[in-house]
Design a protein around this motif. Structure first.
Motif, short mmCIF file in Angstrom:
data_model
loop_
_atom_site.label_atom_id
_atom_site.label_comp_id
_atom_site.label_asym_id
_atom_site.label_seq_id
_atom_site.Cartn_x
_atom_site.Cartn_y
_atom_site.Cartn_z
N ASP A 25 10.37 -5.44 -7.70
CA ASP A 25 9.42 -4.73 -6.76
C ASP A 25 8.51 -3.95 -7.27
O ASP A 25 7.96 -3.05 -7.13
N THR A 26 7.89 -4.42 -8.54
CA THR A 26 7.02 -3.86 -9.55
C THR A 26 5.53 -4.01 -8.90
O THR A 26 4.82 -3.14 -8.89
N TYR A 27 5.47 -4.87 -7.84
CA TYR A 27 3.96 -4.94 -7.15
C TYR A 27 3.81 -3.57 -6.42
O TYR A 27 2.67 -3.26 -6.21
N LEU A 28 4.74 -2.84 -5.95
CA LEU A 28 4.61 -1.58 -5.22
C LEU A 28 3.87 -0.70 -6.20
O LEU A 28 3.40 0.45 -5.45
N ARG A 29 3.86 -0.94 -7.44
CA ARG A 29 2.94 -0.02 -8.27
C ARG A 29 1.49 0.10 -8.06
O ARG A 29 0.57 0.80 -8.34
N TYR A 30 1.04 -1.18 -7.36
CA TYR A 30 -0.40 -1.68 -7.29
C TYR A 30 -0.78 -1.81 -5.95
O TYR A 30 -2.03 -1.51 -5.59
N VAL A 31 -0.01 -2.39 -4.92
CA VAL A 31 -0.47 -2.52 -3.54
C VAL A 31 0.57 -2.06 -2.59
O VAL A 31 1.89 -1.94 -2.94
N ARG A 32 0.14 -2.15 -1.43
CA ARG A 32 1.20 -1.70 -0.30
C ARG A 32 2.27 -2.73 -0.08
O ARG A 32 1.96 -3.92 -0.47
N ARG A 33 3.25 -2.36 0.62
CA ARG A 33 4.71 -3.28 0.60
C ARG A 33 4.09 -4.35 1.69
O ARG A 33 4.69 -5.41 1.35
N ALA A 34 3.22 -4.11 2.41
CA ALA A 34 2.98 -5.13 3.24
C ALA A 34 2.21 -6.54 2.96
O ALA A 34 2.19 -7.51 3.35
N LEU A 35 1.77 -6.24 1.50
CA LEU A 35 1.04 -7.33 0.79
C LEU A 35 2.00 -8.17 -0.10
O LEU A 35 1.62 -9.27 -0.43
N GLY A 36 3.16 -7.69 -0.21
CA GLY A 36 4.39 -8.44 -0.95
C GLY A 36 4.37 -9.91 -0.59
O GLY A 36 4.15 -10.73 -1.39
N PRO A 37 4.47 -10.10 0.89
CA PRO A 37 4.55 -11.76 1.19
C PRO A 37 3.53 -12.38 0.70
O PRO A 37 3.41 -13.70 0.39
N TYR A 38 2.13 -11.94 0.68
CA TYR A 38 1.00 -12.59 0.33
C TYR A 38 1.09 -13.00 -0.95
O TYR A 38 0.61 -14.22 -1.46
N LEU A 39 1.46 -12.13 -1.85
CA LEU A 39 1.72 -12.18 -3.42
C LEU A 39 2.49 -13.27 -3.77
O LEU A 39 2.29 -14.04 -4.50
N VAL A 40 3.51 -13.34 -2.93
CA VAL A 40 4.65 -14.33 -2.99
C VAL A 40 3.95 -15.79 -2.69
O VAL A 40 4.17 -16.62 -3.71
N VAL A 194 2.53 20.30 -5.14
CA VAL A 194 3.66 18.75 -4.94
C VAL A 194 2.40 17.98 -4.43
O VAL A 194 1.72 18.50 -3.47
N THR A 195 2.77 16.72 -5.13
CA THR A 195 1.62 15.74 -4.72
C THR A 195 1.91 14.58 -4.20
O THR A 195 3.12 13.95 -4.79
N ARG A 196 1.34 13.50 -3.50
CA ARG A 196 1.64 12.24 -3.28
C ARG A 196 0.30 11.60 -2.96
O ARG A 196 -0.62 11.97 -2.39
N LEU A 197 0.55 10.32 -3.62
CA LEU A 197 -0.86 9.60 -3.19
C LEU A 197 -0.48 8.56 -2.12
O LEU A 197 0.38 7.90 -1.88
N VAL A 198 -1.74 8.37 -1.48
CA VAL A 198 -1.58 7.66 -0.32
C VAL A 198 -2.63 6.27 -0.63
O VAL A 198 -3.72 6.61 -0.89
N ILE A 199 -2.38 5.09 -0.30
CA ILE A 199 -3.24 3.87 -0.51
C ILE A 199 -3.38 3.09 0.73
O ILE A 199 -2.33 3.16 1.64
N SER A 200 -4.52 2.62 1.01
CA SER A 200 -4.61 1.85 2.16
C SER A 200 -4.41 0.45 2.02
O SER A 200 -3.92 -0.40 2.70
N CYS A 201 -5.04 -0.19 0.68
CA CYS A 201 -4.54 -1.51 0.09
C CYS A 201 -4.05 -1.57 -0.88
O CYS A 201 -3.03 -1.92 -1.03
N CYS A 202 -4.71 -0.95 -2.09
CA CYS A 202 -4.06 -1.02 -3.53
C CYS A 202 -4.43 0.26 -3.90
O CYS A 202 -5.22 1.12 -3.61
N ALA A 203 -3.86 0.44 -5.44
CA ALA A 203 -4.20 1.59 -6.13
C ALA A 203 -5.33 2.13 -6.47
O ALA A 203 -5.75 3.27 -6.47
#
Length: 262
Positions: A25-40, A194-203
C-alpha cells in the motif's frame, strides 16, 4: 534506443507501479486510495507491452541474423578470387560513432531503479508547515450542517472538526469531547498543532488542516498522536485562515496510519 532497451524499461516501470499498488500500500503515500486500481491496471498494461516488445525484438534479431547469413554466402560466391589487398577493406573504423546510443539510453533505468530501492515517505510535518491551510466555508453551509453522530468522545476527521468549529453556527461541538488523529507540528511562538494533510488527487495538491492543542506538552514534531479534548471557542469571527483550539485531556502516541491522508 534499441527495442530491447525500450522493452526492458516498460517492464521495469510497470513492475514498479505494481510493486507500490498491487503488492503493497505504498502508493497511499502519493495518491488517494481510489486511484489504486488505476495504478494496478497501468502496471499490468506496461508489463504486457514490454513483454510483447521484447518478443518482437527477439524475433527481429533472429530474422536479421538469418538474412545476414544468406547475404554473406551470396557475397562470397560473387567475390570469389577477387580478394582485397591490405588496407583495401571497406569496414568501418572504431571512430564511426555507432553503438553509443544504447549505452546512454540505459541511464533511463536509474529513475525506475530508484522506485524499487528508495520509497519516499508520505508528506509530514515539514510540508504541513508550508502547505496552504485555509478552511473555506462549504457551499452547503447556508442550508445547515447534518447532525453529528452520537458517542463520547466524538471521533472526527480533523478537516471536519475545523469546518464545524469555524462555520457551523449551531455550535454542535460546544461542550462535547472530541478525539482527533494527526501528527504534531510546532506553532510559531510556542505551542503546537495536531495536523492532518488532505489530498484531492495526489500529494502535490495537499492542504493542511490544524487544531491548536492547549494544556498538553508538545510531542516531537512529526509524531502521530490521538488527542482527546474539548473545543475551545475564542469568540472571534470565523475566517478561512483561523485555527480552532482544543483543550486536551489526553494525548496518546500512535503509529502512523496506513493511509496518512484524509
Amino acid at each position: 534506443m534499441k527495442r530491447e532497451v525500450q522493452a526492458m524499461l516498460l517492464v521495469l516501470l510497470g513492475s514498479a507501479a505494481l510493486r507500490i499498488s498491487l503488492f503493497s500500500d505504498t502508493y497511499l503515500r502519493y495518491v488517494r486510495r481510489a486511484l489504486g486500481p488505476y495504478l494496478v491496471a497501468a502496471g499490468v498494461v506496461l508489463v504486457a507491452l514490454g513483454a510483447v516488445s521484447a518478443v518482437a525484438a527477439l524475433r527481429g534479431s533472429r530474422d536479421e541474423d538469418a538474412e545476414g547469413t544468406e547475404d554473406a554466402g551470396g557475397d562470397e560466391e560473387q567475390h570469389e578470387g577477387h580478394g582485397h589487398g591490405p588496407g583495401e577493406g571497406h569496414g568501418h573504423g572504431e571512430g564511426d560513432g555507432h553503438g553509443h546510443g544504447p549505452r546512454i539510453a540505459w541511464l533511463l533505468v536509474l529513475p525506475v531503479a530508484t522506485i524499487f530501492l528508495v520509497s519516499p515517505p508520505a508528506l509530514g510535518s515539514y510540508t504541513a508547515q508550508r502547505a496552504a491551510s485555509a478552511v473555506t466555508k462549504p457551499a452547503t453551509a447556508a442550508a445547515g450542517f447534518p447532525a453529528l453522530p452520537a458517542g463520547d468522545p466524538l471521533v472526527l476527521p480533523l478537516a471536519e472538526f475545523d469546518v464545524r468549529a469555524l462555520w457551523d453556527t449551531s455550535r454542535p461541538l460546544a461542550g462535547r469531547r472530541v478525539r482527533l488523529l494527526g501528527f504534531a507540528t510546532p506553532k510559531s511562538g510556542g505551542g503546537w498543532y495536531v495536523t492532518r494533510l488532505v489530498i484531492s488527487c495526489c500529494a502535490a495538491d495537499a492542504l493542511a488542516y490544524k487544531a491548536e492543542i492547549r494544556g498538553a506538552a508538545a510531542p516531537p514534531p512529526g509524531s502521530w498522536v490521538e488527542v482527546t479534548g474539548v473545543w475551545q471557542p475564542d469568540g472571534q469571527p470565523a475566517r478561512p485562515d483561523a485555527v480552532p483550539a482544543l483543550t486536551a485531556a489526553q494525548v496518546v502516541p500512535v503509529p502512523q496510519p496506513r493511509d496518512p491522508y484524509e
